[in-house]
Motif scaffolding. Structure first.
Motif, PDB file in Angstrom:
ATOM      1  N   ARG A  77       1.398  -1.244   5.714  1.00  0.00           N
ATOM      2  CA  ARG A  77       2.094  -2.238   6.535  1.00  0.00           C
ATOM      3  C   ARG A  77       1.700  -3.665   6.170  1.00  0.00           C
ATOM      4  NH1 ARG A  77       2.114  -1.352  12.897  1.00  0.00           N
ATOM      5  NH2 ARG A  77       3.353   0.421  12.135  1.00  0.00           N
ATOM      6  N   ASN A  78       0.417  -3.885   5.908  1.00  0.00           N
ATOM      7  CA  ASN A  78      -0.029  -5.241   5.531  1.00  0.00           C
ATOM      8  C   ASN A  78       0.709  -5.726   4.290  1.00  0.00           C
ATOM      9  OD1 ASN A  78      -1.850  -5.395   7.625  1.00  0.00           O
ATOM     10  ND2 ASN A  78      -3.625  -4.815   6.386  1.00  0.00           N
ATOM     11  N   ALA A  79       0.832  -4.834   3.303  1.00  0.00           N
ATOM     12  CA  ALA A  79       1.493  -5.209   2.056  1.00  0.00           C
ATOM     13  C   ALA A  79       2.986  -5.403   2.250  1.00  0.00           C
ATOM     14  CB  ALA A  79       1.230  -4.146   0.986  1.00  0.00           C
ATOM     15  N   ARG A  80       3.612  -4.564   3.055  1.00  0.00           N
ATOM     16  CA  ARG A  80       5.056  -4.704   3.289  1.00  0.00           C
ATOM     17  C   ARG A  80       5.361  -6.007   4.029  1.00  0.00           C
ATOM     18  NH1 ARG A  80       4.339   0.526   5.096  1.00  0.00           N
ATOM     19  NH2 ARG A  80       5.144   0.043   7.188  1.00  0.00           N
ATOM     20  N   ASN A  81       4.514  -6.361   4.972  1.00  0.00           N
ATOM     21  CA  ASN A  81       4.699  -7.630   5.687  1.00  0.00           C
ATOM     22  C   ASN A  81       4.489  -8.816   4.746  1.00  0.00           C
ATOM     23  OD1 ASN A  81       5.238  -6.308   8.078  1.00  0.00           O
ATOM     24  ND2 ASN A  81       3.160  -6.491   8.868  1.00  0.00           N
ATOM     25  N   ALA A  82       3.476  -8.707   3.881  1.00  0.00           N
ATOM     26  CA  ALA A  82       3.234  -9.779   2.916  1.00  0.00           C
ATOM     27  C   ALA A  82       4.397  -9.916   1.945  1.00  0.00           C
ATOM     28  CB  ALA A  82       1.927  -9.512   2.152  1.00  0.00           C
ATOM     29  N   TYR A  83       4.979  -8.788   1.552  1.00  0.00           N
ATOM     30  CA  TYR A  83       6.123  -8.824   0.637  1.00  0.00           C
ATOM     31  C   TYR A  83       7.314  -9.524   1.287  1.00  0.00           C
ATOM     32  CZ  TYR A  83       9.766  -7.215  -2.575  1.00  0.00           C
ATOM     33  OH  TYR A  83      10.804  -7.165  -3.475  1.00  0.00           O
ATOM     34  N   ALA A  84       7.573  -9.219   2.559  1.00  0.00           N
ATOM     35  CA  ALA A  84       8.679  -9.868   3.264  1.00  0.00           C
ATOM     36  C   ALA A  84       8.461 -11.373   3.349  1.00  0.00           C
ATOM     37  CB  ALA A  84       8.827  -9.275   4.670  1.00  0.00           C
ATOM     38  N   ALA A  85       7.220 -11.784   3.586  1.00  0.00           N
ATOM     39  CA  ALA A  85       6.917 -13.214   3.645  1.00  0.00           C
ATOM     40  C   ALA A  85       7.064 -13.858   2.277  1.00  0.00           C
ATOM     41  CB  ALA A  85       5.499 -13.417   4.192  1.00  0.00           C
ATOM     42  N   MET A  86       6.647 -13.144   1.221  1.00  0.00           N
ATOM     43  CA  MET A  86       6.763 -13.680  -0.130  1.00  0.00           C
ATOM     44  C   MET A  86       8.223 -13.902  -0.510  1.00  0.00           C
ATOM     45  SD  MET A  86       5.124 -12.163  -3.683  1.00  0.00           S
ATOM     46  CE  MET A  86       6.260 -10.777  -3.799  1.00  0.00           C
TER      47      MET A  86
END
Length: 284
Positions: A77-86
């Motif tokens: 989840r941390n990575a998926r959220n970071a990807y959406a922000a990126m």
């Protein structure tokens, strides 16, 4: 504030390794610029985001929408959220072209990985990127590489020494143990495409693992022992090598990162928070 370049393939890069690195660097106050083959926005490996297609029923259109094993294999989840922000970052939407990058305009370089041959081979085999990486090393600027990003660095040849830029450095990368473990899983769960986790395969007569990331990187080093893996004496050895536990910003115990002078390396997405934090500190 440092100016950091993150080159990406047009598609199929690992979302955790790119997005968490971007997030950590940005939160540390560094300016991140992206580069892609044609100057258009890149797209991560969609299976690493959704988990769809990583189960034995993943080839069936309706059933693939019900991932099970895929939920364990995909980015957390941390990575998926970071990807959406990126994706929402205007710099991500307006990358440079690989062949337009000037290393002198940047203070550091970060090389994410990814395993899917469909998109990653263009990245790993790019002569433009390899020349750029050599320029960073020859200027002794900070460089970070994780997973298959280390393979790209290993293939980059110094104009001065005519050897790999990693010759004389200590490094880690995706280990054959981790690569083989994921490959074995895919041969069961993704049986119609069993080599999804292998970017390159051995040819007839080549020994098992010869074309793995670890083996090719080792062939570029000054000494085989310059390739580092978790020592069995490490108190967190099982945690670090299980392929199941990932680090966080607050917990580095599952991670294994190697720093040697201006160079930082790591193995897989499970190391990425510690990897990015180590690189951010080097930039300071």
């Amino acid at each position: 504030m440092a100016r950091v370049l993150i080159p990406l393939p047009a598609r199929d890069f690992d979302p955790s390794e790119a997005a968490i690195s971007w997030q950590v660097l940005s939160n540390a106050g560094h300016a991140v610029t992206f580069a892609t083959p044609g100057g258009g926005p890149a797209a991560a490996d969609e299976m690493m985001l959704s988990g769809e297609g990583l189960d034995p029923w993943g080839a069936i259109p309706l059933l693939r929408k019900l991932p099970l094993i895929g939920l364990l294999m995909r980015a957390n989840r941390n990575a998926r959220n970071a990807y959406a922000a990126m994706l929402a970052d205007h710099n991500y939407a307006r990358p440079l072209r690989w062949d337009a990058v000037d290393a002198s305009a940047f203070d550091g370089l970060l090389l994410p990985g990814g395993h899917r041959a469909r998109g990653m081979r263009e990245y790993l085999e790019s002569e433009a990127l390899q020349r750029c990486i050599a320029d960073f090393f020859e200027a002794q600027k900070p460089v970070a590489a994780i997973c298959h990003g280390v393979l790209l660095a290993a293939r980059s040849i110094s104009k001065k020494t005519r050897r790999s830029v990693l010759y004389g450095y200590r490094t880690t990368a995706l280990t054959w143990a981790l690569e083989k473990s994921a490959w074995k899983v895919a041969r069961v769960t993704r049986f119609w495409d069993p080599n999804y986790y292998r970017t390159y395969l051995e040819k007839p007569g080549e020994p098992d693992g010869y074309m793995s990331v670890q083996q090719e990187v080792m062939r570029a080093l000054a000494h085989p022992e310059d390739f580092l893996d978790v020592p069995k004496t490490d108190p967190d050895y099982r945690r670090k090598t299980s392929g199941l536990q990932r680090d966080t910003l607050e917990n580095a115990r599952p991670a294994f990162v190697v720093a040697d002078r201006n160079y930082v390396s790591a193995r897989w997405p499970g190391d990425v928070h510690t990897f990015a934090k180590t690189f951010a500190s080097l930039l300071r």
